[in-house]
Scaffold this motif. Structure first.
Motif, mmCIF file in Angstrom:
data_model
loop_
_atom_site.group_PDB
_atom_site.id
_atom_site.type_symbol
_atom_site.label_atom_id
_atom_site.label_comp_id
_atom_site.label_asym_id
_atom_site.label_seq_id
_atom_site.Cartn_x
_atom_site.Cartn_y
_atom_site.Cartn_z
ATOM 1 N N ASN A 55 12.593 44.415 115.960
ATOM 2 C CA ASN A 55 13.787 44.163 115.667
ATOM 3 C C ASN A 55 14.596 44.989 115.516
ATOM 4 N N ASP A 56 15.419 45.541 115.010
ATOM 5 C CA ASP A 56 16.060 46.902 115.046
ATOM 6 C C ASP A 56 15.161 47.360 113.657
ATOM 7 N N ASN A 57 15.121 46.346 112.507
ATOM 8 C CA ASN A 57 14.963 46.652 110.899
ATOM 9 C C ASN A 57 13.614 47.174 110.933
ATOM 10 N N HIS A 58 12.801 45.815 111.834
ATOM 11 C CA HIS A 58 11.254 45.655 111.199
ATOM 12 C C HIS A 58 10.543 46.412 112.358
ATOM 13 N N GLU B 76 9.558 49.530 108.044
ATOM 14 C CA GLU B 76 10.620 49.337 107.520
ATOM 15 C C GLU B 76 11.419 50.361 108.082
ATOM 16 N N TYR B 77 12.899 49.825 108.693
ATOM 17 C CA TYR B 77 13.216 51.444 109.136
ATOM 18 C C TYR B 77 14.212 52.062 108.290
ATOM 19 N N LYS B 78 14.713 52.838 107.535
ATOM 20 C CA LYS B 78 15.318 52.967 106.992
ATOM 21 C C LYS B 78 16.269 54.773 107.489
ATOM 22 N N THR B 79 17.811 54.592 107.295
ATOM 23 C CA THR B 79 18.270 55.671 107.482
ATOM 24 C C THR B 79 17.700 57.098 106.005
ATOM 25 N N GLN C 31 19.949 56.801 103.484
ATOM 26 C CA GLN C 31 19.209 55.595 102.374
ATOM 27 C C GLN C 31 17.640 56.158 101.401
ATOM 28 N N THR D 46 14.455 59.163 111.208
ATOM 29 C CA THR D 46 15.107 58.109 110.423
ATOM 30 C C THR D 46 13.585 58.086 109.707
ATOM 31 N N HIS E 248 7.163 45.962 99.297
ATOM 32 C CA HIS E 248 7.541 46.644 99.800
ATOM 33 C C HIS E 248 7.304 47.722 99.367
#
Length: 574
Positions: free
Chosen positions: A126-129, A149-152, A155, A169, A193
């Protein structure tokens, strides 16, 4: 003049297209020298089968040591890199359900029966992983998966990342353990993680600040060669004895071991589990610069792949085997397969002297070509230790599989011809031993008929063998064959075939279907009458041309085959 120049230009374009197609998309049936042995009857080559999924194909292949295709599975997706066989004979295959940068993206995982039916279709995207690269099958049937996993950028900076080294990203890896719950569902019963185990000494006003050299159990968020795909973990393995996980971090040029005996809550912290260290790194090796314990001269791994513990029963069991790609290796562009002996005791505890690099100082075994630069795969690839002490190696960038002895002699080599010679790259391969308890059915052969006239009579043969224990008797029969065409088998069954008989030849005659310009695929299924679970498949491919004309001259036959395979050429020459 313009017309003449236009014709010359058209001829030149056609010529370039033909050359490109000839050298890139020659059908596998026209390729040569795909299999090499030290000697034609070399008995040192592995027994069993090799499983692999070419990156550019939706088909997964199982071959034997003669290069014969024992079975195939066809998917709607390209591989999300790795494929494995389960103990029940089913296929577990990662699926590339989304095509995004960077390499290795998947998002899906499917379980297929021997006959290709999808019985589990799980997605982790999905948009997060997004899942990627590799998976590992646990003894309890659960599956370990690697995922981003996506971090901005905000972040990442808050966690202590140097803002000068951030892209649009920031992708950080994590691991999930999935328990199947339904045809398309699964519960995440454990996770770990990297984001929970960071250290940085760049900015004391940000999170995770500390002395990197004092915390080799943590990962420096500012060390690595990638700004976006920071870790690019590309393999995962499991050690049942210690309940530990081994992963390969391409971005740091290291391998890491973590504790799997933790709860998810413990895995996010620094205490708990058998090790008492929670989810912190228990052991790392390959690049001590990553934790300020060495220099560039101490680096051992360079873009490595496929880190795994050598399995029980194999020479070197418990040691770690890694395909060391050699990407940016200071000594030159060459690959190696490295075996190391980790400093671990009987309880899974790793010895370490603070302020120094983790041991060992050197590999205990390493394979390189006699002329090192003759063996180089800048990406993909893997290796597996076999029960006889030989090592099976996959040069993934060039689709070459080969087997070497402990003395580093090459005794078997195979060049993957699928889906075509110059697009034959393979992420990794897996070897599976043949089971030889009692009678054991094995078939050799396949049928690949192309440019067949409609209604034409064809013939061929395949071999039936008993590869079981000496003195056993195999009763076999053909139970399935294609519904298209008119088939005759001589004979259709056999009795009392022994291993000493070597093999029995089955003659096959078929009348091709009467439809023009059509491809047909199918299989002949042969079973052990006394054990229906013991069977083998003989694959079939047949293609009829546009009309009933059959070319006999080799050159014309090749050109016609080439034109029919590519519609653009057919339109040009029509």
């Amino acid at each position: 003049m313009l017309n003449r120049n236009g014709n010359l230009k058209k001829i030149l374009i056609i010529g370039v297209i033909l050359i490109f197609l000839i050298f890139n998309f020659i059908p596998p049936t026209l390729s040569i020298n795909v299999l090499k042995k030290n000697t034609p009857d070399d008995t040192r080559a592995f027994n069993g089968n090799i499983l692999f999924a070419p990156q550019a194909s939706t088909t997964t292949y199982l071959i034997d040591n003669n290069g014969n295709v024992k079975h195939t599975w066809v998917s709607s997706y390209l591989p999300g890199q790795s494929v494995y066989m389960l103990e029940n004979g089913n296929l577990l295959r990662t699926a590339k359900i989304v095509t995004v940068w960077p390499g290795g993206a998947g998002g899906g995982l499917q379980e297929l029966t021997w006959n290709g039916n999808i019985i589990w279709d799980f997605t982790y995207y999905n948009d997060n992983h997004l899942s990627h690269h590799d998976i590992e099958i646990l003894p309890n049937g659960n599956i370990l998966m690697i995922a981003w996993e996506y971090k901005t950028p905000a972040q990442a900076i808050a966690a202590g990342r140097n803002p000068n080294n951030i892209g649009s990203t920031f992708m950080v890896d994590h691991i999930i353990e999935v328990k199947k719950t339904g045809p398309t569902s699964g519960d995440i019963v454990w996770e770990w993680h990297i984001w929970d185990h960071l250290i940085q000494d760049y900015d004391q006003t940000k999170e995770n600040y500390g002395a990197v050299a004092d915390h080799p159990e943590l990962i420096d968020i500012n060390f690595g060669k990638e700004d976006i795909d920071w870790n690019h973990v590309n393999s995962i393995d499991y050690n049942e004895e210690f309940n530990q996980i081994l992963i390969s971090s391409f971005g740091q040029d290291e391998i890491w071991v973590i504790d799997h005996s933790t709860t998810t809550e413990e895995a996010a912290g620094h205490t708990g589990g058998n090790s008492g260290k929670g989810g912190d790194i228990l052991y790392r090796w390959g690049n001590p610069r990553a934790y300020r314990a060495g220099t560039v001269n101490d680096q051992k791994f360079f873009g490595q792949h496929d880190a795994k513990w050598i399995e029980s029963g194999c020479p070197g069991e418990g040691n770690i085997l890694v395909f060391n790609n050699g990407l940016d290796r200071p000594q030159g562009k060459y690959s190696s397969v490295d075996e190391i002996l980790p400093p671990v005791d009987a309880n899974g505890n790793y010895s370490y002297t603070p302020g120094s690099a983790y041991g060992p100082e050197e590999q205990i075994w390493m394979y390189t070509a006699e002329n090192p630069t003759n063996f180089y795969s800048y990406r993909l690839s893997g290796a597996q230790r076999l029960s006889d002490g030989n090592t099976l190696i996959c040069n993934g960038a060039f689709g070459i599989f080969f087997e070497v002895t402990p003395e580093k002699a090459t005794i078997w080599e195979y060049t993957n011809p699928y889906p075509a010679p110059l697009i034959n790259q393979v992420f990794k391969i897996s070897h599976y031993e043949s089971q030889t308890s009692g009678p054991n059915l094995d078939c050799e052969g396949s049928f690949n008929w192309e440019n067949v006239g409609v209604g034409e009579s064809l013939n061929g043969s395949f071999k039936v063998k008993n590869i079981g224990d000496n003195g056993t008797l195999l009763n076999w029969e053909i139970v399935k064959y294609p519904s298209w065409g008119n088939w005759t088998f001589t004979p259709e069954f056999g009795k009392n075939l022994t291993p000493e008989d070597e093999f029995f030849i089955v003659e096959v005659d078929v009348i091709a279907p009467d439809k023009k310009n059509k491809e047909y695929r199918g299989e002949i299924k042969v079973v052990n009458q006394d054990n229906p679970e013991d069977f083998d498949i003989v694959p079939i491919y047949l293609k009829t041309p546009l009309d009933k004309i059959i070319f006999n001259k080799p050159l014309l036959k090749f050109l016609r085959l080439l034109i029919l395979q590519f519609p653009i050429l057919y339109q040009i020459f029509s």
